[in-house]
Design a protein around this motif. Structure first.
Motif, PDB file in Angstrom:
ATOM      1  N   ASN A 130      37.579   1.424   5.879  1.00 56.62           N
ATOM      2  CA  ASN A 130      37.479   1.960   7.243  1.00 56.62           C
ATOM      3  C   ASN A 130      37.921   0.952   8.285  1.00 56.62           C
ATOM      4  OD1 ASN A 130      36.523   4.411   6.347  1.00 56.62           O
ATOM      5  ND2 ASN A 130      34.370   3.776   6.447  1.00 56.62           N
ATOM      6  N   ALA A 131      37.564  -0.316   8.044  1.00 53.14           N
ATOM      7  CA  ALA A 131      37.968  -1.353   9.009  1.00 53.14           C
ATOM      8  C   ALA A 131      39.489  -1.463   9.064  1.00 53.14           C
ATOM      9  CB  ALA A 131      37.338  -2.691   8.634  1.00 53.14           C
ATOM     10  N   LYS A 132      40.116  -1.410   7.862  1.00 54.09           N
ATOM     11  CA  LYS A 132      41.589  -1.466   7.858  1.00 54.09           C
ATOM     12  C   LYS A 132      42.186  -0.244   8.544  1.00 54.09           C
ATOM     13  CE  LYS A 132      41.894  -4.249   3.619  1.00 54.09           C
ATOM     14  NZ  LYS A 132      42.393  -4.291   2.216  1.00 54.09           N
ATOM     15  N   ASN A 133      41.564   0.919   8.257  1.00 56.88           N
ATOM     16  CA  ASN A 133      42.075   2.139   8.916  1.00 56.88           C
ATOM     17  C   ASN A 133      41.898   2.063  10.424  1.00 56.88           C
ATOM     18  OD1 ASN A 133      42.791   3.279   6.477  1.00 56.88           O
ATOM     19  ND2 ASN A 133      40.800   4.289   6.195  1.00 56.88           N
ATOM     20  N   MET A 134      40.713   1.535  10.839  1.00 59.96           N
ATOM     21  CA  MET A 134      40.478   1.407  12.286  1.00 59.96           C
ATOM     22  C   MET A 134      41.490   0.459  12.918  1.00 59.96           C
ATOM     23  SD  MET A 134      36.315   1.235  12.405  1.00 59.96           S
ATOM     24  CE  MET A 134      36.323   0.839  14.152  1.00 59.96           C
ATOM     25  N   ASN A 135      41.835  -0.590  12.175  1.00 61.00           N
ATOM     26  CA  ASN A 135      42.840  -1.532  12.701  1.00 61.00           C
ATOM     27  C   ASN A 135      44.178  -0.830  12.871  1.00 61.00           C
ATOM     28  OD1 ASN A 135      43.945  -3.907  13.586  1.00 61.00           O
ATOM     29  ND2 ASN A 135      44.140  -4.839  11.566  1.00 61.00           N
ATOM     30  N   ASN A 136      44.569  -0.020  11.854  1.00 58.43           N
ATOM     31  CA  ASN A 136      45.844   0.708  11.953  1.00 58.43           C
ATOM     32  C   ASN A 136      45.799   1.731  13.075  1.00 58.43           C
ATOM     33  OD1 ASN A 136      46.900  -0.704   9.749  1.00 58.43           O
ATOM     34  ND2 ASN A 136      46.081   0.778   8.266  1.00 58.43           N
ATOM     35  N   VAL A 137      44.653   2.457  13.162  1.00 55.94           N
ATOM     36  CA  VAL A 137      44.518   3.453  14.228  1.00 55.94           C
ATOM     37  C   VAL A 137      44.567   2.804  15.604  1.00 55.94           C
ATOM     38  CG1 VAL A 137      42.925   5.128  15.270  1.00 55.94           C
ATOM     39  CG2 VAL A 137      43.274   5.109  12.802  1.00 55.94           C
ATOM     40  N   SER A 138      43.937   1.598  15.710  1.00 56.98           N
ATOM     41  CA  SER A 138      43.968   0.887  16.993  1.00 56.98           C
ATOM     42  C   SER A 138      45.393   0.535  17.386  1.00 56.98           C
ATOM     43  CB  SER A 138      43.098  -0.373  16.896  1.00 56.98           C
ATOM     44  OG  SER A 138      43.171  -1.132  18.083  1.00 56.98           O
ATOM     45  N   LYS A 139      46.172   0.086  16.393  1.00 59.25           N
ATOM     46  CA  LYS A 139      47.578  -0.228  16.702  1.00 59.25           C
ATOM     47  C   LYS A 139      48.340   1.029  17.116  1.00 59.25           C
ATOM     48  CE  LYS A 139      47.785  -4.242  13.581  1.00 59.25           C
ATOM     49  NZ  LYS A 139      48.419  -4.802  12.367  1.00 59.25           N
ATOM     50  N   ASP A 140      48.119   2.121  16.353  1.00 62.48           N
ATOM     51  CA  ASP A 140      48.799   3.376  16.721  1.00 62.48           C
ATOM     52  C   ASP A 140      48.377   3.838  18.111  1.00 62.48           C
ATOM     53  OD1 ASP A 140      50.050   3.357  14.295  1.00 62.48           O
ATOM     54  OD2 ASP A 140      48.596   4.712  13.321  1.00 62.48           O
ATOM     55  N   ALA A 141      47.073   3.731  18.397  1.00 64.45           N
ATOM     56  CA  ALA A 141      46.587   4.168  19.716  1.00 64.45           C
ATOM     57  C   ALA A 141      47.210   3.340  20.831  1.00 64.45           C
ATOM     58  CB  ALA A 141      45.065   4.067  19.768  1.00 64.45           C
ATOM     59  N   THR A 142      47.337   2.020  20.563  1.00 65.02           N
ATOM     60  CA  THR A 142      47.978   1.162  21.577  1.00 65.02           C
ATOM     61  C   THR A 142      49.415   1.600  21.814  1.00 65.02           C
ATOM     62  OG1 THR A 142      46.582  -0.674  20.863  1.00 65.02           O
ATOM     63  CG2 THR A 142      48.551  -1.219  22.164  1.00 65.02           C
ATOM     64  N   HIS A 143      50.114   1.932  20.701  1.00 62.68           N
ATOM     65  CA  HIS A 143      51.505   2.397  20.832  1.00 62.68           C
ATOM     66  C   HIS A 143      51.575   3.714  21.625  1.00 62.68           C
ATOM     67  CE1 HIS A 143      55.671   3.111  19.840  1.00 62.68           C
ATOM     68  NE2 HIS A 143      55.353   4.288  19.285  1.00 62.68           N
ATOM     69  N   GLN A 144      50.635   4.649  21.301  1.00 63.22           N
ATOM     70  CA  GLN A 144      50.629   5.931  22.023  1.00 63.22           C
ATOM     71  C   GLN A 144      50.292   5.743  23.498  1.00 63.22           C
ATOM     72  OE1 GLN A 144      51.589   8.816  20.799  1.00 63.22           O
ATOM     73  NE2 GLN A 144      52.016   7.903  18.786  1.00 63.22           N
ATOM     74  N   MET A 145      49.366   4.778  23.782  1.00 65.10           N
ATOM     75  CA  MET A 145      49.020   4.516  25.189  1.00 65.10           C
ATOM     76  C   MET A 145      50.236   3.990  25.953  1.00 65.10           C
ATOM     77  SD  MET A 145      45.946   5.448  25.643  1.00 65.10           S
ATOM     78  CE  MET A 145      45.517   4.642  27.166  1.00 65.10           C
ATOM     79  N   ASN A 146      51.063   3.180  25.271  1.00 64.93           N
ATOM     80  CA  ASN A 146      52.294   2.688  25.917  1.00 64.93           C
ATOM     81  C   ASN A 146      53.237   3.848  26.228  1.00 64.93           C
ATOM     82  OD1 ASN A 146      51.472   0.005  25.816  1.00 64.93           O
ATOM     83  ND2 ASN A 146      52.303  -0.316  23.749  1.00 64.93           N
ATOM     84  N   ILE A 147      53.309   4.805  25.268  1.00 64.81           N
ATOM     85  CA  ILE A 147      54.173   5.978  25.506  1.00 64.81           C
ATOM     86  C   ILE A 147      53.645   6.801  26.678  1.00 64.81           C
ATOM     87  CG2 ILE A 147      54.978   8.144  24.500  1.00 64.81           C
ATOM     88  CD1 ILE A 147      54.960   6.771  21.775  1.00 64.81           C
ATOM     89  N   VAL A 148      52.294   6.984  26.714  1.00 62.29           N
ATOM     90  CA  VAL A 148      51.696   7.737  27.817  1.00 62.29           C
ATOM     91  C   VAL A 148      51.936   7.040  29.146  1.00 62.29           C
ATOM     92  CG1 VAL A 148      49.497   8.539  28.778  1.00 62.29           C
ATOM     93  CG2 VAL A 148      49.959   8.807  26.345  1.00 62.29           C
ATOM     94  N   MET A 149      51.806   5.677  29.151  1.00 64.13           N
ATOM     95  CA  MET A 149      52.059   4.929  30.385  1.00 64.13           C
ATOM     96  C   MET A 149      53.495   5.123  30.860  1.00 64.13           C
ATOM     97  SD  MET A 149      50.990   2.926  32.741  1.00 64.13           S
ATOM     98  CE  MET A 149      49.480   2.154  32.183  1.00 64.13           C
TER      99      MET A 149
END
Length: 579
Positions: A350-369
């Motif tokens: 789960n920690a690894k998945n959360m790390n991957n999800v966090s990276k994806d979320a950061t990427h999506q936030m950049n797209i939203v910005m």
């Protein structure tokens, strides 16, 4: 049992059949029958009346033309004989003979003799009573009859400001030369009056026919409606639960009589079915209660036997209790260690998945910005375009002011022109008409300009509202960008915390694997000791388990009988609606 019975009785009281009354919708049968029969009849009568009136008018018009043609032919022979005998003198002398031309006055027929294109002898008179002799024929009649020698017929021909059906024939001398014309005519108002009388008689005839058929259809519709209404009321009584209502319907219509018989059969069958259901439901309820009481007694006896067997097996079980307790505790500890190990593995994944999800979320936030910035740019462009539209509307208002000023000047010029035309008198009449037209055009220009100004002001108001809305959107997008930036910072902090947790979870996983190995060694020794004690208690447990199964089966039977009793009560409640 008493509690259950009270609960059943209370639930039985609460259950009442609910009927939803249907609201009457649409047209009644009487109205539908009248519409279906009278509407085609009225439409057909209207079409036939129109066709007959039109044919009658055409027939009357043709008969008038034929009558005028025959009368004019006779009059032309009379005029030809008189002209051959006396020449122009026959129609121009002081003591003219009007006896022939006035002979058809009672029949509303007028005669005229033309010498050349001028009326010389006529029965036509003006409003003062003077004969309109010395006047000219129309150019079309002169060209067609006098010059070309043709027979001329027409309708709605104006003579002395009155419309006539006319007939012209050329008047010839003894040598066959055309010297004038003979005229025979009848006033258009006379023909129209006769046509109107004929049309009125036709219309009244068809109205009478429609009235008679309407009355007849009303009587037939009532005879059809009466038995169906009686059947409907009887069905309403049955639907309300009254199966004892007497159904009396009399009708001479075969279908209504068949419907009546079918409804009586349905009522009879329902009475039989409801009576049988009530009888059988009561019997079933009594048997269910007796079976339920017997099952309850058997269940209580099985429970007492089970308690006795438990007392007998307690001694054997106490011998192995210590070993079993130790064995169970060790198994529980081993299970806990295994669970901890599994949970730690899950936490690592789960920690690894959360790390991957966090990276994806950061990427999506950049797209939203990025999209938010593009939206800000688009809203700014819309805001600027709306401001340009406001400027254009202001220019439209300036143009409207110029149009209004020109219209006012034009109106003033029209007023001056009217004054000058009035001074000029008869010579300035046409100029006064032009001045009035200019004045009307000026007023229309003022009204159109006012309308355009209202539309422009409305557009300007909507445009200002759009500017305010664009500014609010800009503010909302700015707040969204601030929130996205803050969220990006939180995701960065979360990523660091997740990396730290992954490292610590890995250390705990290593220690847990060591504990798991020690657990397996202990369990192997305890299982050997537990096997001996379990063999001693197995016989008693089998007997006890059999008794428990019997008790559970009896409990299920009791529950099933309770459900059957509830179903019986529901069935009785369902049919209690009917009498």
């Amino acid at each position: 049992m008493s509690n259950k019975d009270s609960e059943k009785k209370s639930s039985k009281k609460q259950k009442k059949p609910n009927r939803v009354k249907q609201r009457k919708r649409g047209l009644s049968m009487l109205k539908m029958l009248l519409i279906a029969t009278l509407l085609p009849l009225i439409m057909s009568a209207a079409v036939m009346t129109f066709i007959n009136v039109r044919n009658s008018n055409e027939s009357i018009e043709q008969s008038v033309k034929d009558k005028l043609e025959i009368a004019n032919m006779q009059f032309n022979r009379y005029a030809t004989d008189a002209y051959i005998a006396e020449g122009d003198e026959a129609f121009t002398k002081a003591n003219k003979d009007y006896s022939y031309v006035d002979s058809y006055k009672e029949n509303k027929v007028e005669f005229t003799i033309f010498l050349g294109d001028t009326r010389a002898l006529t029965s036509l008179k003006d409003d003062s009573g003077a004969r309109i002799e010395g006047t000219k024929a129309s150019e079309k009649v002169i060209e067609d009859c006098l010059k070309n020698g043709n027979h001329f017929q027409g309708s709605n021909v104006k003579i002395n400001n009155k419309a006539y059906y006319v007939d012209y024939l050329p008047l010839k001398d003894a040598n066959g030369n055309i010297v004038g014309m003979t005229f025979c005519g009848e006033a258009d108002i006379v023909v129209t009056s006769a046509a109107n009388k004929t049309a009125m008689s036709i219309i009244l005839t068809f109205v009478a026919i429609v009235a008679v058929f309407s009355l007849l259809m009303w009587i037939i519709a009532l005879r059809i409606r009466k038995p169906i209404l009686s059947i409907s009321q009887s069905l309403e009584e049955i639907a309300s639960g009254n199966l004892t209502a007497e159904i009396n319907v009399s009708s001479s219509i075969a279908e209504s009589f068949t419907m009546f018989n079918s409804m009586k059969n349905v009522q009879r069958d329902l009475n039989q079915i409801i009576s049988k259901i009530r009888s059988e439901s009561s019997k079933m309820s009594d048997k269910i209660k007796a079976t339920e009481s017997l099952s309850q007694s058997s269940s209580e006896a099985a429970i007492r036997i089970s308690n006795s067997m438990e007392d007998l097996s307690s001694g054997a079980q106490s011998l192995a209790s210590n070993v079993n307790d130790v064995n169970d505790q060790m198994k529980q500890m081993g299970d806990r260690v295994t669970d901890i190990e599994n949970n730690i593995d899950g936490l690592t994944v789960n920690a690894k998945n959360m790390n991957n999800v966090s990276k994806d979320a950061t990427h999506q936030m950049n797209i939203v910005m990025k999209s938010s910035k593009e939206a800000v740019s688009a809203v700014n462009s819309i805001h600027d375009q709306i401001l340009l539209t406001n400027d254009s509307i202001s220019k439209i208002n300036e143009a409207i002011d110029l149009i209004i000023e020109i219209a006012n000047q034009t109106n003033l010029l029209s007023l001056n022109a009217s004054i000058e035309a009035a001074r000029a008198g008869e010579a300035g009449r046409s100029f006064a008409v032009v001045a009035d037209s200019i004045s009307n055009l000026s007023e229309q220009s003022n009204e159109s300009a006012a309308t355009i100004r209202e539309i422009a002001n409305e557009i300007l108001t909507n445009s200002r509202n759009s500017v305010n809305l664009a500014e609010r959107i800009q503010l909302a997008i700015q707040n969204e960008q601030d929130a996205i930036t803050s969220t990006q910072d939180k995701f960065t902090e979360l990523e660091g915390s997740i990396n730290t947790s992954v490292s610590e979870i890995k250390l705990i996983s290593d220690k847990t694997r060591e504990l798991n190995k020690i657990k397996e060694d202990l369990l192997q020794h305890i299982d050997e000791l537990s096997a001996i004690s379990e063999e001693n208690a197995s016989s008693n447990e089998e007997v006890n388990a059999s008794l428990l199964n019997i008790t559970a089966g009896l409990t299920e039977i009791v529950d099933f009988l309770s459900q059957m009793d509830a179903l019986s009560n529901d069935l009785e409640d369902s049919v209690s609606h009917f009498k």
